[in-house]
Design an enzyme around this catalytic site. Structure first.
Site, PDB file in Angstrom:
ATOM      1  N   SER A 143       0.923  -1.037  -0.061  1.00 30.37           N
ATOM      2  CA  SER A 143      -0.101  -0.073  -0.103  1.00 30.37           C
ATOM      3  C   SER A 143       0.776   1.214   0.098  1.00 30.37           C
ATOM      4  CB  SER A 143      -0.903  -0.019   1.202  1.00 30.37           C
ATOM      5  OG  SER A 143      -1.281   1.300   1.359  1.00 30.37           O
ATOM      6  N   TYR A 155      -2.059  -1.776  10.080  1.00 25.99           N
ATOM      7  CA  TYR A 155      -1.967  -1.590   8.891  1.00 25.99           C
ATOM      8  C   TYR A 155      -0.782  -1.224   8.268  1.00 25.99           C
ATOM      9  CZ  TYR A 155      -3.698  -1.561   3.946  1.00 25.99           C
ATOM     10  OH  TYR A 155      -3.705  -1.719   2.495  1.00 25.99           O
TER      11      TYR A 155
END
Length: 257
Positions: A143, A155
């Site tokens: 990401s 995350y």
């Protein structure tokens, strides 16, 4: 451009929808044989049927790769149809625990298993045969928030660790004919995904404000470019690309590196 992928065997995790589905379809269009796994059997079967229309051999496996048992199950099922994997796409991901106060040990464990340790275990399964053949591709979906600040704490930590793992592994095996790369998507919307839910669960004013402040192209991203990049990185045309992380974000990220 001939990507040289005909007859290769590609394993895609989280391949029933979204980025995994489009990665599988892009590879199938290049005549790679596909093994895709996911937890949701209904969407997995739908994707397998779609891939089968391209004329390649495709196997769908219901499995949870966040556990060693789930990973072992994928490879025991895969072995019934194929001898080995040429291309590994670590796509499964997600998180729980957005900030320090809400992230207990269970949230950290879940997020790291989902984004990092699943990919490590899958690579451990695939690498011996790749080394024997002298050719292989490992591509992980990270990401932009693995490259710079943003998103939830667990995350961001897990996705940055995935990039670090991939970089180190790439350099370890750089002379083997195996390349290891990561892709860093931005805010990409697809059916059932988090950014679709964000648009559904917020007022148009909130969504428009997010787009104005974060998305220079004036819209959310879409998954097809990620699938196309997966196919290119998997190809014989990308032999010199290893240890790199490529953003697919429409200019959303701010980092210079």
């Amino acid at each position: 451009m001939d990507l040289g992928l005909a007859g290769k065997v590609a394993l895609i995790t989280g391949g029933s929808r979204g980025l995994g589905r489009h990665a599988a379809l892009a590879l199938a269009q290049e005549k790679s044989n596909i093994v895709t796994c996911a937890r949701n059997l209904e969407t997995l079967d739908e994707t397998v049927a779609e891939i089968r229309q391209t004329g390649v051999k495709v196997v769908g496996i219901q499995a949870d790769v966040t556990t060693p048992e789930g990973t072992d199950h994928v490879f025991s099922e895969l072995a019934k149809s194929f001898d080995s994997v040429d291309i590994l796409i670590n796509n499964v991901g997600g998180s729980t625990g957005r900030d320090f106060e809400s992230a207990d040990d269970t949230a950290w464990e879940h997020t790291l298993q989902l984004n990092l340790f699943s990919g490590i275990r899958l690579a451990r399964h695939c690498l011996p045969n790749m080394k024997t053949k002298g050719w292989g591709r490992i591509i992980s979906i990270s990401s932009i928030y693995g490259r710079e600040h943003g998103g939830g704490l667990t995350y961001m930590t897990a996705k940055s660790a995935l990039i670090a793992f991939s970089k180190h592994l790439a350099l370890e095996i750089a002379g083997s004919g195996i390349t290891v790369n990561t892709i860093a998507p931005g805010s990409i919307a697809f059916p059932g995904g988090g950014w679709e839910r964000f648009q559904q669960n917020n007022t148009p004013e909130i969504v428009d404000e997010f787009i104005r402040h974060n998305l220079p192209m004036g819209r959310f991203g879409w998954p097809e470019p990620v699938g196309a990049l997966v196919a290119f990185l998997a190809s014989t045309q990308a032999d010199l690309l290893t240890g790199t992380c490529i953003n697919v974000d429409g200019g959303q990220s701010h980092s210079l590196i």
